[in-house]
Design an enzyme around this catalytic site. Structure first.
Site, PDB file in Angstrom:
ATOM      1  N   ALA A   1       0.814  -1.113   0.027  1.00  0.00           N
ATOM      2  CA  ALA A   1       0.088   0.133   0.067  1.00  0.00           C
ATOM      3  C   ALA A   1       0.978   1.385   0.031  1.00  0.00           C
ATOM      4  O   ALA A   1       2.040   1.185  -0.069  1.00  0.00           O
ATOM      5  CB  ALA A   1      -0.971   0.100   1.090  1.00  0.00           C
ATOM      6  N   ASN A   2       0.404   2.391   0.264  1.00  0.00           N
ATOM      7  CA  ASN A   2       1.118   3.488  -0.121  1.00  0.00           C
ATOM      8  C   ASN A   2       0.140   4.488   1.099  1.00  0.00           C
ATOM      9  O   ASN A   2      -0.645   4.561   1.698  1.00  0.00           O
ATOM     10  CB  ASN A   2       1.084   4.336  -1.331  1.00  0.00           C
ATOM     11  CG  ASN A   2      -0.313   4.682  -1.698  1.00  0.00           C
ATOM     12  OD1 ASN A   2      -0.621   5.380  -1.216  1.00  0.00           O
ATOM     13  ND2 ASN A   2      -0.384   3.956  -2.948  1.00  0.00           N
ATOM     14  N   ARG A   3       0.928   5.833   1.415  1.00  0.00           N
ATOM     15  CA  ARG A   3       0.390   6.586   2.440  1.00  0.00           C
ATOM     16  C   ARG A   3      -0.684   7.514   2.211  1.00  0.00           C
ATOM     17  O   ARG A   3      -1.153   8.420   3.060  1.00  0.00           O
ATOM     18  CB  ARG A   3       1.585   7.363   3.042  1.00  0.00           C
ATOM     19  CG  ARG A   3       2.394   6.503   3.832  1.00  0.00           C
ATOM     20  CD  ARG A   3       3.696   7.433   4.641  1.00  0.00           C
ATOM     21  NE  ARG A   3       4.678   6.472   5.034  1.00  0.00           N
ATOM     22  CZ  ARG A   3       4.783   5.798   6.285  1.00  0.00           C
ATOM     23  NH1 ARG A   3       3.397   5.702   7.017  1.00  0.00           N
ATOM     24  NH2 ARG A   3       5.606   4.874   6.641  1.00  0.00           N
TER      25      ARG A   3
END
Ligand code: C5P
Length: 219
Positions: A29-31
């Site tokens: 995932a990413n932020r």
């Protein structure tokens, strides 16, 4: 309030991260928080547009009047954007994962010999680039570009490469990811506008106003 230039217009917005599964319990995932995309969807709906928000996994409430379609992966996001067509405009704010993993059917186990598993990565579809070249392309396609350096130059190049009409370039060298503030530049065929630093809500209001201008000029 309502804006006659957006009445009856359908606008697709993508927002949030994507999750790319590794196995049944793990993902990449990413932020991205989804805040900027949700603010844009809300600002457009408040002005009277019909908004389809294709959203990756986030913990935000659906803005009033917005039709929300939840997805997890980039490929699901691409297919839901396609299903939402036709549209008058698309604003692609999602932080789409560039790569995916061919997920394992069962939870990957630690090996007795201590060797870590290797994750083979495949490239995900570029939803913005594909939409820009689609025969059913919306009249106005807007992309985002999160950059930490050469923000404007990279965004100008990205506009051409992706085939979008506009790129909203944001400087993410500070704590923009997940934060409330944003500093952006609007890159169009006519040049580059430096917008003042403001809240993500303020950026959304201003962008919604510009989209109303642009769609108002298109019959
Ligand atoms: O190439 P880059 O990821 O920096 O481009 C960002 C822009 O492209 C954003 O508008 C993002 O939503 C869109 N994008 C996309 N599909 C991808 C990668 C990026 O729609 N696979």
């Amino acid at each position: 309030g309502r804006d006659a230039r957006l009445a009856g217009r359908h606008i697709i917005v993508t927002a949030g991260p994507t999750h790319e599964p590794i196995d049944p319990v793990r993902y990449i995932a990413n932020r991205s928080s989804g805040k900027q995309g949700y603010a844009i969807a809300g600002a457009l709906a408040a002005r009277g547009a019909r908004v389809t928000l294709v959203s990756g996994p986030v913990t935000l409430p659906t803005p009033p009047g917005v039709d929300r379609v939840d997805v997890e992966t980039a490929r699901q996001m691409a297919s839901e954007v396609g299903r939402a067509l036709p549209a008058d405009a698309a604003v692609m704010v999602a932080a789409v994962a560039d790569w995916r993993v061919e997920p394992a059917a069962g939870k990957i186990k630690k090996r007795p010999d201590g060797k870590p598993p290797t994750l083979g990565l495949s490239e995900n579809p570029d939803i913005l680039a594909e939409l820009s070249r689609d025969p059913r392309r919306p009249a106005l396609v807007v992309g985002f570009a999160a950059e930490t350096e050469n923000v404007v130059d990279n965004a100008v190049a990205k506009r051409t490469r992706k085939g979008s009409d506009w790129i909203v370039a944001n400087d993410v060298s500070g704590d923009v990811m997940g934060g409330a503030e944003n500093r952006v530049h609007l890159v169009t065929a006519d040049g580059v506008e430096d917008w003042p630093q403001g809240s993500k809500l303020a950026v959304a209001e201003r962008l919604a106003e510009r989209i109303a201008d642009a769609l108002g000029a298109i019959q």
